[in-house]
Write an enzyme that holds these catalytic residues in place. Sequence first.
Site, PDB file in Angstrom:
ATOM      1  CB  SER A 828      46.200  -6.322 -48.781  1.00 47.96           C
ATOM      2  OG  SER A 828      45.430  -6.494 -50.124  1.00 47.96           O
ATOM      3  CE  LYS A 871      48.555  -7.610 -52.314  1.00 46.58           C
ATOM      4  NZ  LYS A 871      48.383  -7.570 -50.763  1.00 46.58           N
TER       5      LYS A 871
END
Length: 938
Positions: A828, A871
């Site tokens: 990611s 996140k």
Amino acid sequence: MAPQKAVSLPVIPLARGTVLLPGITQRIPVSASRPDIPALLANVYTRAASAGPNERVDNVPIACVPVASPFVGTNGQLLINNGEPIDESQIKHVDPATATKADLYNYGVAARITGIEGRGTAEFALRVEGVSRVRVEKITQERPYFEAKVKHFPEQVAMDQQVQELFSLLKLRSRELVLALRVSSLLPVPRSAENPGISPLLIRRLETFIMKKEVQDASSLADFMANLVEASYEQKLEVLAALDVKVRLAKVIELLDRQVGGIRNNFKITSITTVPIQVLDKLPQFRQRSRPNGVPLPANGFFPPGASNGMGAEQDDDQEPNELDELRKKIDAARLPPEAAKLADRELRRLKKVMPGNQEYQVTRTWLDVLAEIPWSAVTEDRLGPDTLVRARKQLDQDHYGLDKVKKRLVEYLAVLRLKQSVNDEVDEQIKKVEEEAAATPDAHENEAAEDSPVSPDQRTSAGDKSNSLVKLEALKSRRMTDKSPIMLLVGPPGVGKTSLAKSIATALGRKFHRISLGGVRDEAEIRGHRRTYVAAMPGLIVQGLRKVGVANPVFLLDEIDKLGMSNMHGDPSAAMLEVLDPEQNSTFTDHYVSMPIDLSKVLFIATANSLDTIPAPLLDRMETIYLPGYTTLEKRHIAMQHLVPKQVRVNGLSEDQITFSPEVVSKIIESYTRESGVRNLEREIGSVCRAKAVEFAEAKDGGQLESYRPQLTVDDVEAILGIEKFEEEIAEKTSRPGIVTGLVAYSSGGNGSILFIEVADMPGDGRLQLTGKLGDVLKESVEVALTWVKAHAFELGLTSEPSVNIMKDRSIHVHCPSGSIPKDGPSSGIAQAIALISLFSGKPVPPTMAMTGEISLRGRVTAVGGIKEKLIGAMRAGVKTVLLPAQNRKDVRDLPQEVKDGLEILHVSHIWEAVRLVWPDSQWPGLEHYVAIESRL
């Protein structure tokens, strides 16, 4: 038996009733009243030390001599007839500690000390083992301990015909005694000195020991049986003095004959001949031995009173039939399925024919008890009414804050149950109406049929109507809707409330709750049970749980299913769970111990796990997975103020007016003293603050200074109580430099989302790429993909003057991620790596309050990643203002808490060029104007 030369040995006098024989180990208690034994031990240790540094104490011989009896002569002959009662008044009580040489017997045993037992107190015990017979020639010392001149008589067995015949008879009588003891251990009679209770294991060992003895062991077997048999003190002294093996064998055989006969007479084990039953009925001792039909019992039977050779006659003991009757009632009350009831009835009839002392009796009895305790048809009625859904929502909201997905799924389940119940109620009314019509149809035609012919048309019509009613009944019954409870898997980090949520579900449904901990289960039999043929067999955890709750529709919590053992030598417990958690199979779940199908379809299974990685795919496929992510700071604050603070205030003996938590104090504890997804550590820290305030309040109250006590907590108070801050959040940089980009990670050290700085530096070199920061393989590949894309588009980015120039010529790159001790991996960070490289090569810094996440391809496409909620929560906590997300993750933003949506500017990108334009909106890039033409939107 030839005597040897006399030797001097220390002597231990034995109390009356204690006779030590060769080959026998005796335990001699030593108290403060026996000063002679410690003095003897000191002499023994001295002798062992003088013999050599490695000399053992058990190699120093001693002698054990019993006290004399007035009824036994100096040569061991009895002065009374065998069996004649002894006048205890003629026996002088002799204390071994104060005995004189005249009180000691002429014969004893040379022995060795095998151990000393004690716990550091004044009292201990001496363990000695007899070695050989000795005769006391002369007492040479009386104090502080006895010492005497003794002659040894080692065993010498003559292999003549007489010894062999006596040895064979001794073995025969010994086995008869063991057999009598075995029978006595099986009979339900009171124990006494003549028929002692001995365990079956010890009896088997005795029989094996006797069988292994040969004729050369005749002396040792005689001594062993003389020690085992019931005999008077004088008789054992006579055996001790029998130096001739033949004489000793004859005396022990006589003692064995007497005890075997006593046991037989005590238990009335007689040889019953075919005497007419009318004669036996006149005798009280035989009246209980006949069968109800008058048939005499077979001869030579060892049977307890009331047991007719195992043929199922009634027993005189009222307790056992009553217990079996109670067991029958329990089985009938359990309402077993037809097949199970048939098998249980057969085993119960068989149980009545088995003696209670038989091992099979206990196995069958326990199995029937388990069958009777399983809730085959007993259920908890669900509290389903018009207010069911409202009440369930209220209950769940009171117990837990947030967790909307789980609450929604449970409310859906309750709604389905409610609708099914309504349908079943309508079907039941129709079935009742049809049954009433079917019952009334024959009555309506009964009178008419009596006046007409035996087979009238009306009767045929009645029969047809009845047949139609039966068909209609079957059709209506098939319309009844059965309930198949869902099987849910709650997945999330520790402390988010998975276990407590399952309890709340049980409370909202009004059902019983049972928790099964699967962590560390390594044996398949713990799930499916042990087979009945095994020793100490028992049902599995599922059946035991049903027995405990007593209903067929409880809520079962399968805790820590991700820590269930994998395949090993004991089977595969995870494979055993497949049948339990399969909605199509668990209606006929078979436990190995029960050995018949059990319906688990009504059980509401709720499993919990911290990770899905260790759960096998077939098992995971059978469960409905619901993710419980970590709580946000706002959610933790709500949970603390509504649940944790009142609980800890109450637990620590305070009242609400004696301590006050403000939202600022709770936020300080959350942000500076805990770093976790759940709230366990938060509760501990709140408890620490409450305890500190409890001490302060108690001191103020005891000192009469309550007016100085301040219940209001401040941030400074928290720091003074909990100490320095344990955690410092990773915060965004206030200034920016080229080559530094803020990335996002879903799970940091505390299970929360956080930010991750990516630092890129260049130096003169040969084009080498260096990676540090404990990066995983996938993350390293993401860096290589990003570097390849930047090198391929260096001219379009304005980083080189010609398309053919290599931007890495005479240059090396070093990529580093701080917190080098923490492993990092995942794809990611691809977009952040690419932007960091572009920033380094172009010299343009990235805004410090901007963070990004997304995987990239060689074409520059930005693809979706996971953990968006974690996140973004971590990014907002760290002070980030703008976040770049893949366009494919647009759907994940909908599930974000409202405070995150309001606190962050979320931008979506599908290509690196879009990210470049958003990061540096005021910069001009030569290749940006061609991006739309290059990437087709089709």
